[in-house]
Scaffold this motif. Structure first.
Motif, mmCIF file in Angstrom:
data_model
loop_
_atom_site.group_PDB
_atom_site.id
_atom_site.type_symbol
_atom_site.label_atom_id
_atom_site.label_comp_id
_atom_site.label_asym_id
_atom_site.label_seq_id
_atom_site.Cartn_x
_atom_site.Cartn_y
_atom_site.Cartn_z
ATOM 1 N N ILE A 1 0.864 -1.182 0.000
ATOM 2 C CA ILE A 1 0.000 0.000 0.000
ATOM 3 C C ILE A 1 0.897 1.228 0.000
ATOM 4 N N LYS B 1 -2.740 5.015 5.688
ATOM 5 C CA LYS B 1 -2.231 3.676 5.410
ATOM 6 C C LYS B 1 -2.185 2.818 6.675
ATOM 7 N N ASP C 1 4.283 -1.749 8.704
ATOM 8 C CA ASP C 1 4.012 -0.349 8.374
ATOM 9 C C ASP C 1 5.328 0.430 8.289
ATOM 10 N N THR D 1 3.378 -1.289 3.952
ATOM 11 C CA THR D 1 2.981 0.049 3.529
ATOM 12 C C THR D 1 4.195 0.959 3.530
ATOM 13 N N SER E 1 1.159 -3.599 -6.002
ATOM 14 C CA SER E 1 1.007 -2.319 -5.312
ATOM 15 C C SER E 1 -0.394 -1.754 -5.503
#
Length: 431
Positions: A39, A47, A108, A134, A155
């Motif tokens: 992401i 996100k 993340d 992300t 993606s």
């Protein structure tokens, strides 16, 4: 405390951490076996909360946190973690939950750890793992991660809230049937005008105007410095700032590199035209704006004609606007971003006599010709917008044409075509 002990502590914290309130995002991830979902998007677009949405969805499927790990690499406890230390994460997880089956790893901002790609590939090779990572633009752009993972990733782009997501965040249910009742329509029209002012960044939705402006400006500055200046090692900051402000202040308007280059020279800012081209590419990579070319098969025609720039968000466009009379341009910006969310490839149409169609939008085998304006009530505006659509329909005979306005609804007849005129709230809610 060793890295292993720190990771153990973070895992324990996650297992008992309450899930934050999450406004569900419409972004659906492919989730194909053997591939990582990635992401990407501008900082503060949501996100991290999209990962918490995944945790919530897994919980509803009966998959608890003994098989799920959400780890953010912006946590100061992980500062200084190296690629050689990343193997400690699955090892610590397996110690806490031995033999629990496939693990869902949600990482993340993993780009903060240099060399992370090898670790992710190794987890994918284990085949008992699902991975979602992300990143903001810095070192985790979609085009770069595809290279880093050598075809092992897919993606997906996450923009700030759409109009529909903004309604959900505010506790307003979108209409279940069209047309809505008169009170519902009035509420949607008010919500749309607010959306064109506030935009879709989640954190600023409930803030008063002055504080919202400060935070949005901080967002832009942080993205500019961390994802453009530092990443590209740019030294000519005055020129870069000018290019960014010029484009954001003119969202939905045509621009040319030649004109911007001349403006910079007239202000005594020395910069080459090639550098201005590079600045534009860097700003797009950082998701601060998007550039749209004229609709033409010829590369040369696309290169010599002006492009149009669209800000990442109507609220950002409003922040940099030179006056309050740009509502129609912010509406066009919102329509562009919605087309992008829906997977359209977007250009603009330019025809004889200088007539323009705002969007020539392609998706699979469909083509949509879309004009956006605040109102068609002015006869000159109506003539200009419909004349351009007429010329576009002659070139694209199988296309669907549409006019999007702030409030008006109806139908216009152009030659043999019946062209719907719909209010923007309807367009933004209904594909």
């Amino acid at each position: 405390m060793s890295n292993s002990e720190r990771i153990e502590a973070i895992l324990a914290e996650f297992e008992t951490a309450p899930a934050p309130r999450v406004t569900r995002r419409a972004l659906t991830l492919p989730s194909l076996p053997g591939k990582a979902d990635v992401i990407v998007g501008m900082r503060r677009s949501g996100k991290t909360y999209r990962l918490w949405q995944e945790v919530e969805s897994l919980s509803q499927q009966g998959i608890g946190r003994d098989r799920v790990l959400l780890l953010t690499f912006e946590d100061e406890q992980l500062a200084g973690l190296q690629a050689k230390d990343l193997h400690l994460i699955p090892e610590a997880f397996q110690r806490r939950h031995p033999g629990r089956g496939p693990v869902h790893y949600l990482f993340d901002e993993i780009q903060n750890v240099p060399g992370w790609e090898t670790f992710v590939r190794r987890l994918l090779d284990e085949r008992a793992t699902r991975l979602i990572v992300t990143g903001s633009s810095s070192r985790l752009l979609s085009r770069e991660i595809a290279t880093s993972l050598r075809g092992r990733s897919l993606s997906s782009e996450l923009l700030p809230f759409s109009f529909a997501e903004g309604l959900l965040h505010a506790g307003i249910e979108p209409p279940r049937r069209f047309p809505p009742s008169s009170p519902e329509r009035a509420r949607l029209e008010r919500a749309l005008l607010r959306f064109l002012d506030v935009g879709g960044f989640p954190e600023v939705q409930e803030l008063e105007s002055q504080l919202r402006s400060r935070i949005l400006r901080d967002y832009v500055d942080v993205a500019l410095f961390r994802d453009v200046v530092e990443r590209q090692q740019i030294s000519n900051l005055p020129a870069l700032r000018y290019v960014l402000r010029a484009l954001l202040a003119n969202s939905a308007r045509p621009f040319s590199i030649h004109r911007i280059h001349n403006d910079l020279k007239s202000q005594g800012i020395a910069v080459s035209k090639d550098t201005v081209h590079a600045f534009l590419a860097h700003l797009e990579d950082a998701f601060l704006l998007f550039a749209v070319s004229v609709d033409d098969e010829s590369l040369r025609v696309r290169q010599v004609n002006p492009r149009k720039a669209y800000a990442i968000d109507p609220g950002v466009a409003r922040l940099f606007a030179r006056d309050d009379r740009d509502l129609g341009f912010r509406l066009e910006t919102a329509v562009y971003l919605e087309l992008r969310r829906r997977g359209f490839e977007v250009s603009y149409g330019r025809y004889e006599g200088g007539h323009e169609v705002d969007f020539v939008a392609r998706r699979s085998n469909e083509i949509r010709l879309i004009q956006v304006c605040a109102s068609l009530r002015d006869p000159a505006t109506r003539e200009r917008e419909l004349r351009a659509l007429d010329l576009a329909l002659r070139r694209h005979r199988r296309a669907e044409a549409l006019v999007v306005t702030l409030h008006e609804q109806g139908e216009e007849k152009i030659a043999r075509h019946r062209v719907p005129v719909i209010p923007a709230w309807r367009f933004l809610l209904d594909d």
